[in-house]
Design a protein around this motif. Structure first.
Motif, short mmCIF file in Angstrom:
data_model
loop_
_atom_site.label_atom_id
_atom_site.label_comp_id
_atom_site.label_asym_id
_atom_site.label_seq_id
_atom_site.Cartn_x
_atom_site.Cartn_y
_atom_site.Cartn_z
N PRO A 109 0.72 -1.24 -0.26
CA PRO A 109 -0.14 -0.17 0.28
C PRO A 109 0.76 1.27 -0.06
CG PRO A 109 -0.64 -1.59 1.18
CD PRO A 109 0.43 -2.24 0.79
N PHE A 110 2.30 1.00 1.13
CA PHE A 110 3.07 2.06 0.26
C PHE A 110 3.54 2.55 -0.72
CE2 PHE A 110 2.98 1.12 5.35
CZ PHE A 110 2.65 2.09 5.78
N HIS A 111 3.83 1.12 -1.61
CA HIS A 111 4.15 2.03 -3.23
C HIS A 111 2.88 2.37 -4.02
CE1 HIS A 111 8.32 0.12 -2.45
NE2 HIS A 111 7.49 -0.95 -1.92
N ALA A 112 1.93 2.00 -4.00
CA ALA A 112 0.86 2.44 -3.77
C ALA A 112 0.06 3.41 -4.29
CB ALA A 112 -0.32 1.71 -3.97
N SER A 113 0.26 4.01 -2.65
CA SER A 113 0.69 5.68 -2.09
C SER A 113 1.35 6.39 -3.11
CB SER A 113 0.09 5.57 -0.93
OG SER A 113 -1.03 4.78 -0.31
N TYR A 114 2.37 5.75 -2.89
CA TYR A 114 4.03 6.59 -3.45
C TYR A 114 3.86 7.02 -4.80
CZ TYR A 114 7.93 8.48 -5.26
OH TYR A 114 9.64 8.99 -5.66
N SER A 115 3.20 5.96 -5.75
CA SER A 115 3.04 6.16 -7.36
C SER A 115 1.24 7.03 -7.54
CB SER A 115 2.29 5.01 -8.17
OG SER A 115 3.31 4.07 -7.57
N GLY A 155 -6.04 -0.72 -0.90
CA GLY A 155 -5.49 -0.35 -1.45
C GLY A 155 -3.95 0.61 -1.47
N PHE A 156 -4.30 1.59 -0.64
CA PHE A 156 -3.89 2.51 -0.50
C PHE A 156 -3.99 2.65 0.88
CE2 PHE A 156 -6.08 3.77 -4.13
CZ PHE A 156 -4.91 3.85 -4.90
N ALA A 157 -2.18 3.25 1.25
CA ALA A 157 -1.70 3.07 3.28
C ALA A 157 -2.86 4.18 2.94
CB ALA A 157 -0.02 3.91 3.12
N ASP A 158 -3.27 3.91 4.65
CA ASP A 158 -4.24 4.71 5.75
C ASP A 158 -3.16 5.69 5.96
OD1 ASP A 158 -6.19 6.21 7.65
OD2 ASP A 158 -5.65 4.05 8.28
N LEU A 159 -3.13 6.84 5.79
CA LEU A 159 -2.46 7.75 5.87
C LEU A 159 -3.14 9.09 7.04
CD1 LEU A 159 -0.38 8.84 3.18
CD2 LEU A 159 -0.19 7.26 4.34
N LEU A 166 4.89 8.03 8.80
CA LEU A 166 6.08 8.36 8.34
C LEU A 166 6.78 7.52 7.15
CD1 LEU A 166 6.86 8.89 12.41
CD2 LEU A 166 7.86 10.64 10.58
N GLY A 167 5.95 5.54 7.57
CA GLY A 167 6.73 4.86 6.45
C GLY A 167 5.89 5.51 5.27
N PHE A 168 5.52 6.51 5.29
CA PHE A 168 4.92 5.95 3.53
C PHE A 168 6.51 7.85 3.34
CE2 PHE A 168 3.76 9.65 1.29
CZ PHE A 168 3.53 9.74 -0.26
N HIS A 169 6.71 8.54 3.68
CA HIS A 169 7.45 9.73 3.29
C HIS A 169 8.62 8.49 3.45
CE1 HIS A 169 5.48 13.26 3.47
NE2 HIS A 169 5.04 12.77 4.74
N TYR A 170 9.31 7.90 4.57
CA TYR A 170 10.24 6.78 4.49
C TYR A 170 10.55 6.24 2.56
CZ TYR A 170 11.10 7.13 9.38
OH TYR A 170 11.04 7.11 10.25
N VAL A 171 9.40 5.66 2.42
CA VAL A 171 8.91 4.83 1.46
C VAL A 171 9.30 6.46 0.09
CG1 VAL A 171 7.72 4.19 -0.58
CG2 VAL A 171 8.20 3.23 1.48
#
Length: 399
Positions: A109-115, A155-159, A166-171
């Motif tokens: 989900p983190f990859h999906a949100s970044y994309s 399919g996306f991260a719950d931000l 924080l995990g999203f920003h690391y990715v």
């Protein structure tokens, strides 16, 4: 040797952190765990509960192999810059992966949100700007814009969750720098980030542990949530200083730092913006306790975390000009190592991408000078008469 990296504050090191460290090593298949750890002031704009040396001792005693300091510039920054600095250091240290705890528990989900955000960046930023203009806080504006993009799709991260953010920003940081490090995540267990302690569990958040300590006044009251080595280190720290770090303890000096300036001069300190300096000054004149002070200046527009970061910069004297002068971390400051960590450094030292610093005397650049000054100010707030500790303390070793 293979290493995996983690980004930590250990404020203080508790049983949940022990689970994270062990799981990071297991899921990555690494020989060593490298932690990038905030120094004396933290991302939520607070003085550390115990100083960086005590927290390094806790980390090493609980299985971490190398501890590097996240410079003040990044340690006290908003999530995206905090992550940028931490990921840059883990990358420079030669980590093959990095692993973070998250409410999500899955990396896809983190990859999906970044994309998604990369593809719709212009619309996303326009939506944030529009939301901020309505008077809501920046974090709420981010969430509103994100929810508009994701809609009801899964399919996306719950931000909305702090560790997911924080995990999203690391990715994101790893992707933007083209890092070869593999991102990994493990499920955060039991306590949520802001949850109070549950006496029927051995896991509690650091926030809950600190809150329970300050309410009960004894580290023994939270001993069930701490590994034995952490408890021993915290007892020793309290014996030395007679207290743990908090804004309540630092407030007399913070108040002086505010009132020695004219209100207009406060706006030169990092993150002080939108005229909030006048409210900060007037509140400092009226309030003799930190709790009353922060309640007087907090609003929908200015969250407690955002305000505390401003106050940290006022207290340490960190200005907008200084903030804007830094682009990337310029060194790896070694705070401590295990025998495994020592072996890793011996094997990899030719491939480490930044200067490896083990003594404050060698921090001969502006970013390092900020770190040293922050340590002085932390010691002052704790009532320490030893202003040489930053220079006389060698890296901790756990053999």
């Amino acid at each position: 040797m293979k290493a995996t990296g983690i980004v930590v504050e250990y404020n203080p090191f508790h049983n949940g952190h022990l689970h994270h460290a062990r799981q990071a090593k297991e899921v990555s298949g690494a020989d060593a765990v490298i932690a990038v750890m905030s120094g004396q002031f933290l991302q939520r704009g607070e003085p550390a509960f115990a100083d960086k040396w005590a927290r390094t001792q806790m980390a090493l005693a609980n299985g971490i192999d190398l501890v590097f300091e996240l410079p003040y510039v990044y340690a006290t920054a908003q999530a995206s810059d905090f992550a940028k600095g931490a990921i840059a250091l883990l990358d420079a240290a030669g980590c093959e992966s990095f692993c973070f705890g998250s409410e999500q528990g899955s990396i896809d989900p983190f990859h999906a949100s970044y994309s998604l955000l990369r593809e719709h960046r212009a619309a996303y930023e326009a939506s944030i700007h529009e939301a901020v203009q309505t008077g809501i806080s920046y974090p709420k504006a981010l969430n509103k814009a994100y929810m508009e993009l994701t809609g009801s799709e899964s399919g996306f991260a719950d931000l909305t969750q702090p560790n997911n953010i924080l995990g999203f920003h690391y990715v994101e940081a790893a992707e933007k720098r083209g890092s070869a490090m593999k991102p990994l995540t493990i499920q955060r267990i039991s306590a949520g980030y802001h949850d109070p302690v549950d006496r029927n569990s051995s896991i509690a958040s650091a926030t809950g542990i600190r809150k329970a300590f300050f309410e009960e006044g004894s580290i023994e009251e939270v001993s069930a949530f701490l590994p034995a080595p952490s408890l021993g280190v915290l007892r020793a720290f309290h014996a030395e200083y007679g207290a743990f770090g908090s804004w309540e303890r630092f407030y007399p000096l913070l108040r002086y730092s505010i009132l020695r300036e004219k209100p207009k001069n406060l706006s030169r300190f990092s993150e002080v913006t939108e005229g909030i300096e006048h409210l900060i000054y007037e509140a400092a004149k009226k309030e003799t306790e930190f709790d009353g002070f922060i309640r007087r200046i907090k609003s929908k527009r200015f969250t407690r975390t955002r305000l505390q970061r401003m106050l940290t910069h006022i207290y340490t004297g960190f200005t907008w000009e200084q903030l804007r002068s830094f682009e990337e971390p310029s060194y790896l400051r070694l705070l401590g190592m295990s025998e495994t960590g020592k072996n890793y450094l011996n094997q990899k030292k030719k491939n480490i991408a930044l200067p490896l610093i083990s003594r404050a005397a060698d921090l001969a650049d502006p970013m390092g000078e900020v770190d040293i000054h922050a340590s002085f100010m932390y010691g002052l707030g704790m009532g320490s008469g030893d202003m040489k500790k930053e220079f006389t303390t060698p890296p901790c070793y756990f053999g």
